[in-house]
Design a protein around this motif. Structure first.
Motif, PDB file in Angstrom:
ATOM      1  N   LEU A  69       0.540  -0.902  -0.424  1.00  0.00           N
ATOM      2  CA  LEU A  69       0.007  -0.021  -0.156  1.00  0.00           C
ATOM      3  C   LEU A  69       0.766   1.440   0.080  1.00  0.00           C
ATOM      4  O   LEU A  69       0.586   1.943  -0.932  1.00  0.00           O
ATOM      5  N   LEU A  70       2.188   1.219   0.910  1.00  0.00           N
ATOM      6  CA  LEU A  70       2.718   2.564   0.855  1.00  0.00           C
ATOM      7  C   LEU A  70       2.965   2.795  -0.772  1.00  0.00           C
ATOM      8  O   LEU A  70       3.216   3.667  -1.001  1.00  0.00           O
ATOM      9  N   ILE A  71       4.145   1.968  -1.486  1.00  0.00           N
ATOM     10  CA  ILE A  71       4.279   1.960  -2.264  1.00  0.00           C
ATOM     11  C   ILE A  71       3.408   2.058  -3.226  1.00  0.00           C
ATOM     12  O   ILE A  71       3.742   2.897  -4.403  1.00  0.00           O
ATOM     13  N   PRO A  86      -3.708   5.600   5.514  1.00  0.00           N
ATOM     14  CA  PRO A  86      -4.350   5.232   6.927  1.00  0.00           C
ATOM     15  C   PRO A  86      -3.930   5.920   8.143  1.00  0.00           C
ATOM     16  O   PRO A  86      -2.482   6.608   7.857  1.00  0.00           O
ATOM     17  N   VAL A  87      -4.452   5.467   9.070  1.00  0.00           N
ATOM     18  CA  VAL A  87      -4.322   5.887  10.281  1.00  0.00           C
ATOM     19  C   VAL A  87      -4.457   4.767  10.817  1.00  0.00           C
ATOM     20  O   VAL A  87      -5.252   3.692  10.992  1.00  0.00           O
ATOM     21  N   ASN A  92      -6.744  -0.434  19.585  1.00  0.00           N
ATOM     22  CA  ASN A  92      -6.780  -1.779  18.933  1.00  0.00           C
ATOM     23  C   ASN A  92      -6.122  -2.283  18.295  1.00  0.00           C
ATOM     24  O   ASN A  92      -6.358  -3.730  17.510  1.00  0.00           O
ATOM     25  N   HIS A  93      -4.662  -2.450  17.881  1.00  0.00           N
ATOM     26  CA  HIS A  93      -3.836  -2.730  17.433  1.00  0.00           C
ATOM     27  C   HIS A  93      -4.691  -3.500  15.296  1.00  0.00           C
ATOM     28  O   HIS A  93      -4.332  -4.469  15.453  1.00  0.00           O
ATOM     29  N   THR A  94      -4.417  -2.575  14.809  1.00  0.00           N
ATOM     30  CA  THR A  94      -5.773  -2.063  13.818  1.00  0.00           C
ATOM     31  C   THR A  94      -5.038  -1.289  13.227  1.00  0.00           C
ATOM     32  O   THR A  94      -5.329   0.380  13.825  1.00  0.00           O
ATOM     33  N   ARG A  95      -6.634  -1.107  11.292  1.00  0.00           N
ATOM     34  CA  ARG A  95      -6.372   0.197  11.436  1.00  0.00           C
ATOM     35  C   ARG A  95      -6.939   0.910  11.175  1.00  0.00           C
ATOM     36  O   ARG A  95      -8.042   0.649  11.709  1.00  0.00           O
ATOM     37  N   ILE A 100      -6.506  10.086   6.201  1.00  0.00           N
ATOM     38  CA  ILE A 100      -5.292  11.972   6.049  1.00  0.00           C
ATOM     39  C   ILE A 100      -5.651  11.801   4.292  1.00  0.00           C
ATOM     40  O   ILE A 100      -4.284  10.981   4.071  1.00  0.00           O
ATOM     41  N   PRO A 101      -6.065  12.799   3.591  1.00  0.00           N
ATOM     42  CA  PRO A 101      -5.652  12.650   2.446  1.00  0.00           C
ATOM     43  C   PRO A 101      -4.251  14.026   2.404  1.00  0.00           C
ATOM     44  O   PRO A 101      -3.934  14.266   2.518  1.00  0.00           O
TER      45      PRO A 101
END
Length: 211
Positions: A69-71, A86-87, A92-95, A100-101
Protein backbone atom coordinates in the motif's frame (compact mmCIF):
# COMPACT_ATOMS: atom_id res chain seq x y z
CA UNK A 1 3.69 17.77 -17.34
CA UNK A 2 3.85 16.68 -13.70
CA UNK A 3 7.39 16.87 -12.32
CA UNK A 4 8.49 13.80 -10.40
CA UNK A 5 8.88 14.59 -6.70
CA UNK A 6 12.10 13.95 -4.80
CA UNK A 7 11.73 11.20 -2.19
CA UNK A 8 14.03 11.32 0.84
CA UNK A 9 14.13 8.25 3.08
CA UNK A 10 15.06 8.67 6.76
CA UNK A 11 15.68 5.33 8.49
CA UNK A 12 17.20 4.22 11.80
CA UNK A 13 16.44 2.17 14.87
CA UNK A 14 13.80 2.90 17.48
CA UNK A 15 14.99 5.84 19.58
CA UNK A 16 17.73 6.76 17.11
CA UNK A 17 16.37 10.26 16.52
CA UNK A 18 15.20 9.61 12.94
CA UNK A 19 11.82 11.26 13.58
CA UNK A 20 13.58 14.31 15.04
CA UNK A 21 15.84 14.52 11.98
CA UNK A 22 12.87 14.19 9.60
CA UNK A 23 10.88 16.80 11.55
CA UNK A 24 13.82 19.21 11.65
CA UNK A 25 14.25 18.98 7.89
CA UNK A 26 10.51 19.39 7.33
CA UNK A 27 10.32 22.37 9.72
CA UNK A 28 12.79 24.34 7.58
CA UNK A 29 10.27 24.51 4.71
CA UNK A 30 7.04 25.97 6.13
CA UNK A 31 6.06 27.62 2.85
CA UNK A 32 7.40 24.99 0.48
CA UNK A 33 5.93 22.04 -1.40
CA UNK A 34 7.01 19.31 1.01
CA UNK A 35 5.24 16.54 2.92
CA UNK A 36 6.14 13.85 5.43
CA UNK A 37 4.94 10.25 5.41
CA UNK A 38 5.55 7.99 8.41
CA UNK A 39 5.95 4.28 7.76
CA UNK A 40 4.19 3.68 11.11
CA UNK A 41 0.92 4.71 9.44
CA UNK A 42 1.21 1.66 7.18
CA UNK A 43 1.06 -1.15 9.72
CA UNK A 44 -1.16 -3.90 8.35
CA UNK A 45 -4.91 -3.80 8.83
CA UNK A 46 -5.75 -6.51 11.39
CA UNK A 47 -9.49 -5.98 11.84
CA UNK A 48 -10.22 -9.54 10.70
CA UNK A 49 -8.03 -11.00 13.46
CA UNK A 50 -9.24 -11.64 17.03
CA UNK A 51 -7.77 -9.30 19.67
CA UNK A 52 -5.60 -12.02 21.23
CA UNK A 53 -3.84 -12.45 17.88
CA UNK A 54 -3.49 -8.69 17.39
CA UNK A 55 -1.80 -8.43 20.79
CA UNK A 56 0.94 -10.76 19.52
CA UNK A 57 1.89 -8.38 16.69
CA UNK A 58 5.63 -7.82 16.39
CA UNK A 59 5.78 -4.18 15.28
CA UNK A 60 9.55 -4.44 14.84
CA UNK A 61 9.33 -7.06 12.07
CA UNK A 62 9.15 -6.21 8.33
CA UNK A 63 6.01 -8.34 7.93
CA UNK A 64 4.09 -5.96 10.22
CA UNK A 65 4.06 -3.32 7.47
CA UNK A 66 1.79 -3.04 4.44
CA UNK A 67 4.57 -1.92 2.10
CA UNK A 68 2.46 -2.75 -0.95
CA UNK A 69 0.00 0.00 0.00
CA UNK A 70 2.83 2.41 0.86
CA UNK A 71 4.52 1.81 -2.51
CA UNK A 72 1.21 2.13 -4.35
CA UNK A 73 0.48 5.47 -2.65
CA UNK A 74 4.00 6.80 -3.28
CA UNK A 75 3.64 5.92 -6.97
CA UNK A 76 0.29 7.71 -7.08
CA UNK A 77 1.83 10.81 -5.46
CA UNK A 78 4.69 10.69 -7.97
CA UNK A 79 2.12 10.66 -10.77
CA UNK A 80 0.33 13.69 -9.32
CA UNK A 81 -2.62 11.92 -7.70
CA UNK A 82 -3.97 12.55 -4.19
CA UNK A 83 -3.93 9.56 -1.82
CA UNK A 84 -5.63 8.63 1.45
CA UNK A 85 -2.97 7.88 4.05
CA UNK A 86 -4.13 5.32 6.62
CA UNK A 87 -4.25 5.98 10.36
CA UNK A 88 -3.19 3.25 12.78
CA UNK A 89 -5.09 2.67 16.02
CA UNK A 90 -2.55 1.34 18.53
CA UNK A 91 -5.18 0.85 21.22
CA UNK A 92 -7.02 -1.68 19.06
CA UNK A 93 -3.94 -2.91 17.17
CA UNK A 94 -5.45 -2.36 13.75
CA UNK A 95 -6.07 0.32 11.16
CA UNK A 96 -8.52 3.06 12.08
CA UNK A 97 -11.57 3.83 9.97
CA UNK A 98 -10.48 7.40 9.23
CA UNK A 99 -7.87 8.36 6.62
CA UNK A 100 -5.80 11.48 5.95
CA UNK A 101 -5.96 12.94 2.41
CA UNK A 102 -2.47 13.73 1.09
CA UNK A 103 -1.84 15.92 -1.96
CA UNK A 104 1.25 15.52 -4.18
CA UNK A 105 4.25 17.70 -3.30
CA UNK A 106 7.69 18.39 -4.79
CA UNK A 107 9.53 16.75 -1.88
CA UNK A 108 8.40 13.72 0.12
CA UNK A 109 10.16 12.76 3.35
CA UNK A 110 9.56 9.09 4.14
CA UNK A 111 10.44 8.18 7.73
CA UNK A 112 10.50 4.78 9.44
CA UNK A 113 12.57 1.98 10.94
CA UNK A 114 12.16 -0.40 7.98
CA UNK A 115 12.05 1.86 4.93
CA UNK A 116 15.47 0.70 3.67
CA UNK A 117 14.67 -2.98 4.23
CA UNK A 118 12.37 -3.30 1.20
CA UNK A 119 14.18 -3.15 -2.13
CA UNK A 120 11.09 -1.90 -4.02
CA UNK A 121 10.75 0.94 -1.52
CA UNK A 122 14.45 1.80 -1.76
CA UNK A 123 14.19 2.07 -5.55
CA UNK A 124 11.70 4.94 -5.16
CA UNK A 125 14.07 7.03 -3.02
CA UNK A 126 16.40 9.69 -4.39
CA UNK A 127 18.27 10.20 -1.11
CA UNK A 128 18.58 7.61 1.66
CA UNK A 129 19.57 8.59 5.20
CA UNK A 130 20.31 6.28 8.12
CA UNK A 131 20.30 7.86 11.58
CA UNK A 132 22.92 5.93 13.53
CA UNK A 133 22.80 6.25 17.32
CA UNK A 134 24.46 4.08 19.99
CA UNK A 135 22.22 1.38 21.45
CA UNK A 136 22.56 2.72 25.01
CA UNK A 137 21.16 6.09 23.91
CA UNK A 138 18.34 4.42 21.96
CA UNK A 139 17.17 2.34 24.94
CA UNK A 140 17.29 5.39 27.23
CA UNK A 141 15.20 7.44 24.79
CA UNK A 142 12.75 4.57 24.36
CA UNK A 143 12.45 4.20 28.15
CA UNK A 144 11.73 7.90 28.61
CA UNK A 145 9.20 7.99 25.75
CA UNK A 146 7.29 4.84 26.67
CA UNK A 147 7.12 5.69 30.38
CA UNK A 148 6.20 9.36 29.96
CA UNK A 149 4.02 9.19 26.84
CA UNK A 150 2.60 5.67 26.83
CA UNK A 151 2.21 4.88 30.52
CA UNK A 152 4.52 1.85 30.39
CA UNK A 153 6.52 0.45 33.31
CA UNK A 154 10.32 0.28 33.30
CA UNK A 155 10.22 -3.52 33.48
CA UNK A 156 7.84 -3.87 30.52
CA UNK A 157 9.92 -1.54 28.33
CA UNK A 158 13.17 -3.34 29.15
CA UNK A 159 11.59 -6.74 28.61
CA UNK A 160 10.21 -5.72 25.21
CA UNK A 161 13.53 -4.15 24.22
CA UNK A 162 15.64 -7.18 25.10
CA UNK A 163 13.22 -9.83 23.79
CA UNK A 164 11.97 -8.13 20.60
CA UNK A 165 13.30 -4.67 19.74
CA UNK A 166 17.03 -5.38 20.04
CA UNK A 167 17.08 -8.70 18.15
CA UNK A 168 14.83 -7.28 15.41
CA UNK A 169 17.10 -4.23 15.13
CA UNK A 170 20.19 -6.39 14.71
CA UNK A 171 18.48 -8.70 12.22
CA UNK A 172 16.52 -6.26 10.06
CA UNK A 173 17.44 -2.61 10.69
CA UNK A 174 21.19 -2.42 11.34
CA UNK A 175 22.03 -4.27 8.07
CA UNK A 176 20.12 -1.65 6.02
CA UNK A 177 22.74 0.94 6.95
CA UNK A 178 24.75 -0.23 3.93
CA UNK A 179 22.02 1.07 1.60
CA UNK A 180 22.21 4.63 2.94
CA UNK A 181 23.70 7.47 0.92
CA UNK A 182 24.30 9.43 4.12
CA UNK A 183 24.77 8.13 7.67
CA UNK A 184 23.78 10.68 10.32
CA UNK A 185 25.40 10.00 13.72
CA UNK A 186 23.54 11.00 16.89
CA UNK A 187 20.21 11.89 15.33
CA UNK A 188 18.60 15.25 15.95
CA UNK A 189 21.66 16.69 17.68
CA UNK A 190 23.63 16.49 14.42
CA UNK A 191 22.83 19.96 13.16
CA UNK A 192 25.58 19.86 10.52
CA UNK A 193 24.01 16.87 8.77
CA UNK A 194 20.53 18.40 9.01
CA UNK A 195 21.78 21.71 7.60
CA UNK A 196 23.45 19.87 4.71
CA UNK A 197 20.19 18.08 3.90
CA UNK A 198 18.21 21.33 4.10
CA UNK A 199 20.68 22.99 1.70
CA UNK A 200 20.39 20.05 -0.70
CA UNK A 201 16.57 20.17 -0.64
CA UNK A 202 16.58 23.95 -1.20
CA UNK A 203 18.73 23.41 -4.30
CA UNK A 204 16.34 20.73 -5.55
CA UNK A 205 13.31 22.99 -5.02
CA UNK A 206 15.01 25.92 -6.73
CA UNK A 207 15.92 23.76 -9.72
CA UNK A 208 12.34 22.46 -9.93
CA UNK A 209 10.96 26.00 -9.92
CA UNK A 210 13.12 26.85 -12.91
CA UNK A 211 11.99 23.86 -14.97
Amino acid sequence: MQKKPIIIGVAGGSGSGKTTVANEIYRQFPEQSILMIEQDAYYKDQKDLPMEERLQTNYDHPLAFDNDLLIEQLNNLMEGREVEKPVYDYANHTRASEVIPIEPKDVIILEGIMILEDDKLRELMDIKLFVDTDSDMRIIRRLMRDINERGRTIDSVIDQYTSVVRPMHLQFIEPTKRYADIIVPEGGKNHVAIDLMVTKIKTILENKSML
